[in-house]
Design a protein around this motif. Structure first.
Motif, PDB file in Angstrom:
ATOM      1  N   UNK A  69       0.742  -1.135  -0.223  1.00 54.21           N
ATOM      2  CA  UNK A  69      -0.031   0.024  -0.003  1.00 54.21           C
ATOM      3  C   UNK A  69       0.728   1.210   0.024  1.00 54.21           C
ATOM      4  N   UNK A  70       1.980   1.321   0.779  1.00 49.81           N
ATOM      5  CA  UNK A  70       2.766   2.094   0.840  1.00 49.81           C
ATOM      6  C   UNK A  70       3.555   2.681  -0.386  1.00 49.81           C
ATOM      7  N   UNK A  71       3.554   1.704  -1.379  1.00 49.23           N
ATOM      8  CA  UNK A  71       4.381   2.056  -2.775  1.00 49.23           C
ATOM      9  C   UNK A  71       3.652   2.943  -3.557  1.00 49.23           C
ATOM     10  N   UNK A  72       2.044   2.986  -3.313  1.00 49.35           N
ATOM     11  CA  UNK A  72       1.203   3.774  -4.018  1.00 49.35           C
ATOM     12  C   UNK A  72       0.606   4.985  -3.301  1.00 49.35           C
ATOM     13  N   UNK A  73       1.179   5.021  -2.099  1.00 46.78           N
ATOM     14  CA  UNK A  73       0.555   6.181  -1.117  1.00 46.78           C
ATOM     15  C   UNK A  73       1.227   7.371  -1.351  1.00 46.78           C
ATOM     16  N   UNK A 117      10.530   4.813   3.479  1.00 42.40           N
ATOM     17  CA  UNK A 117      10.755   5.681   2.348  1.00 42.40           C
ATOM     18  C   UNK A 117      11.379   5.273   1.290  1.00 42.40           C
ATOM     19  N   UNK A 118      12.402   4.016   1.511  1.00 40.67           N
ATOM     20  CA  UNK A 118      12.793   3.553   0.024  1.00 40.67           C
ATOM     21  C   UNK A 118      11.703   3.053  -0.865  1.00 40.67           C
ATOM     22  N   UNK A 119      10.435   2.714  -0.112  1.00 45.49           N
ATOM     23  CA  UNK A 119       9.507   1.951  -1.120  1.00 45.49           C
ATOM     24  C   UNK A 119       8.763   3.134  -2.037  1.00 45.49           C
ATOM     25  N   UNK A 120       8.823   4.341  -1.608  1.00 42.50           N
ATOM     26  CA  UNK A 120       8.230   5.332  -2.226  1.00 42.50           C
ATOM     27  C   UNK A 120       8.774   6.640  -2.144  1.00 42.50           C
ATOM     28  N   UNK A 121       9.622   7.285  -3.197  1.00 42.95           N
ATOM     29  CA  UNK A 121      10.470   8.518  -2.841  1.00 42.95           C
ATOM     30  C   UNK A 121       9.527   9.557  -2.676  1.00 42.95           C
ATOM     31  N   UNK A 122       8.225   9.536  -3.039  1.00 45.57           N
ATOM     32  CA  UNK A 122       7.361  10.694  -2.879  1.00 45.57           C
ATOM     33  C   UNK A 122       6.539  10.616  -1.577  1.00 45.57           C
ATOM     34  N   UNK A 123       6.639   9.482  -0.696  1.00 43.87           N
ATOM     35  CA  UNK A 123       5.925   9.317   0.296  1.00 43.87           C
ATOM     36  C   UNK A 123       6.008  10.635   1.328  1.00 43.87           C
ATOM     37  N   UNK A 124       4.752  11.115   1.953  1.00 43.60           N
ATOM     38  CA  UNK A 124       4.788  12.100   3.164  1.00 43.60           C
ATOM     39  C   UNK A 124       4.759  10.940   4.230  1.00 43.60           C
ATOM     40  N   UNK A 125       5.766  10.873   5.104  1.00 42.67           N
ATOM     41  CA  UNK A 125       5.799  10.350   6.360  1.00 42.67           C
ATOM     42  C   UNK A 125       5.385  11.108   7.542  1.00 42.67           C
ATOM     43  N   UNK A 162       6.818  18.848  -1.691  1.00 41.86           N
ATOM     44  CA  UNK A 162       7.001  17.667  -2.873  1.00 41.86           C
ATOM     45  C   UNK A 162       6.726  18.412  -4.196  1.00 41.86           C
ATOM     46  N   UNK A 163       5.672  19.227  -4.223  1.00 43.47           N
ATOM     47  CA  UNK A 163       5.331  19.868  -5.514  1.00 43.47           C
ATOM     48  C   UNK A 163       6.646  20.625  -6.065  1.00 43.47           C
ATOM     49  N   UNK A 164       7.443  21.157  -5.132  1.00 39.27           N
ATOM     50  CA  UNK A 164       8.619  21.927  -5.509  1.00 39.27           C
ATOM     51  C   UNK A 164       9.625  20.968  -5.692  1.00 39.27           C
ATOM     52  N   UNK A 165       9.800  19.734  -4.973  1.00 45.44           N
ATOM     53  CA  UNK A 165      11.254  19.009  -5.154  1.00 45.44           C
ATOM     54  C   UNK A 165      11.024  17.682  -5.873  1.00 45.44           C
ATOM     55  N   UNK A 166       9.808  17.057  -5.918  1.00 43.87           N
ATOM     56  CA  UNK A 166       9.318  15.936  -6.386  1.00 43.87           C
ATOM     57  C   UNK A 166       9.750  14.775  -5.355  1.00 43.87           C
ATOM     58  N   UNK A 167      10.071  15.013  -4.013  1.00 44.04           N
ATOM     59  CA  UNK A 167      10.486  14.207  -3.055  1.00 44.04           C
ATOM     60  C   UNK A 167       9.656  14.369  -1.772  1.00 44.04           C
TER      61      UNK A 167
END
Length: 402
Positions: free
Chosen positions: A91-95, A118-126, A194-199
């Motif tokens: 689920x995290x991979x697509x969250x 975090x390594x599962x999804x570089x765009x994840x907000x944890x 994330x909008x500014x950096x993609x991360x």
């Protein structure tokens, strides 16, 4: 209110309980986010049981769950099992957002740390929420808003009438809900980043920090080494025009006249005490403050002559700042709350719920949907991330999913 929203398509995993962290997820859901509530099989999120604890009002409705879990879908996972952790990782991979309030040690045990996910999804907000912060000796100490927010911050002491009065108990969720707004702000800030950096990134907040923030100017005064005077009860307050008074019907109102020089004549006229204008004891603001106890006694006698509803009519529209000391009975029929959508009906129901206190021009919130049953959407969610019927049955057989 329409079923769309600025966060439509945003995928949020709510892996939290009691109360601030899930409430932040609720605000995201109000603006259209797709929120999956992850809770243990069997009894589900322990917060479901809150209305059954001693001292809570009796109701056929689970009012606590209705407020904190509206709009969400429920996935029942036993995260102590590796199979369930594997489901969560998928689920995290697509969250977009992962929310938790597990203490750091529990996150480590369940494989839910930022370093793990975090390594599962570089765009994840944890987004992690704690009682006392992520570091230090108390990082893993459990806390509710009653102790970590209300008591630890000094608020529990500060609201006492004087130092001899018993410390005041907080209302359930009274600290959690302001904390939820701070936590929501942290999440939205990370989404902007994330909008500014993609991360993606790791954001956090905690009850203790929010409590001291709420203690605000008095906490800052202490940090500045300010000298504090005697704490005085209502009858001996230092300013009669920023005090509260009981009306004939037992209800209370509070005056907040900070522009006293301009508002004093208006107040005396509204109270039917024009004679106070000529009374040398109260001629200046300094006089009124020096003789505040005498003035409070006069005001007590005046306000006791009329019901609250009468005083509201008399005081309104004169530029005087005052407020009703509300009681819960007032809320369901409060016209101002209804007009401003502070209270809104559930979807396909006339029952009201409390709206999140943010509005954005041009953006509509979703119609509040009733909260889910335990694991009500488990199969739907599992299918969405690629599990077939055989795999779902295997997860059920292993006790990982319910």
């Amino acid at each position: 209110m329409e079923d769309n929203g600025i966060f439509a398509g945003l995928k949020v995993l709510d892996c939290a309980s009691f109360i601030a962290a899930p409430a932040a997820a609720t605000v995201l859901s109000d603006f259209g986010a797709d929120v999956i509530k992850i809770e243990p099989p069997g009894t589900g999120d322990p917060y479901r049981n809150l209305p059954h604890l001693p001292g809570y009002p009796a109701s056929e409705h689970n009012f606590a769950w209705m407020l904190e879990a509206r709009n969400k879908k429920s996935l029942a996972l036993d995260l102590s099992k590796l199979e369930a952790q594997a489901v969560l990782h998928r689920l995290v991979k697509d969250a977009d957002v992962f929310i938790t309030n597990f203490p750091p040690a529990v996150r480590e045990k369940l494989g839910l740390t930022y370093e793990k996910l975090a390594p599962l999804n570089e765009r994840l907000i944890y987004a992690s929420f704690t009682g006392y912060g992520e570091k230090g000796e108390e990082a893993n100490k459990p806390g509710f808003d009653s102790n970590a927010y209300w008591a630890r911050s000094g608020l529990m002491d500060l609201v006492r009438a004087d130092t001899a009065t018993t410390p005041a108990r907080s209302v359930a969720g009274m600290g959690d809900h302001p904390c939820a707004m701070a936590f929501y702000g942290a999440i939205v800030t990370a989404l902007y980043k994330r909008e500014r950096t993609g991360k993606g990134s790791h954001v956090s907040s905690n009850l203790m920090a929010n409590g001291v923030w709420a203690a605000s100017v008095l906490a800052q005064a202490k940090l500045c080494g300010a000298r504090f005077g005697e704490r005085r009860p209502r009858e001996r307050a230092l300013n009669a025009v920023t005090n509260h008074y009981q009306c004939k019907d037992g209800r209370w109102l509070i005056l907040s006249l900070l522009n006293e020089e301009r508002q004093w004549p208006t107040l005396t006229r509204c109270l039917g005490r024009d004679d106070l204008i000529e009374d040398e004891r109260f001629a200046t603001r300094a006089d009124r403050h020096a003789r505040s106890v005498e003035l409070i006694k006069i005001f007590d006698e005046v306000f006791a002559t009329r019901d609250l509803s009468e005083w509201r009519k008399i005081l309104d529209g004169n530029g005087l700042v005052f407020g009703v000391v509300g009681i819960l009975d007032d809320i369901p029929n409060d016209a101002q709350m209804l007009e401003n959508e502070v209270l809104v009906p559930f979807e396909n129901d006339s029952m009201l719920t409390i709206n999140s206190p943010i509005w954005v021009d041009g953006e509509k919130k979703v119609r509040p949907r009733k909260p889910p049953g335990i694991g009500e959407h488990s199969d739907e969610i599992l299918r969405r991330v690629g599990y077939d019927e055989a795999a779902i049955q295997e997860l059920r057989a292993a006790g990982a999913v319910a």
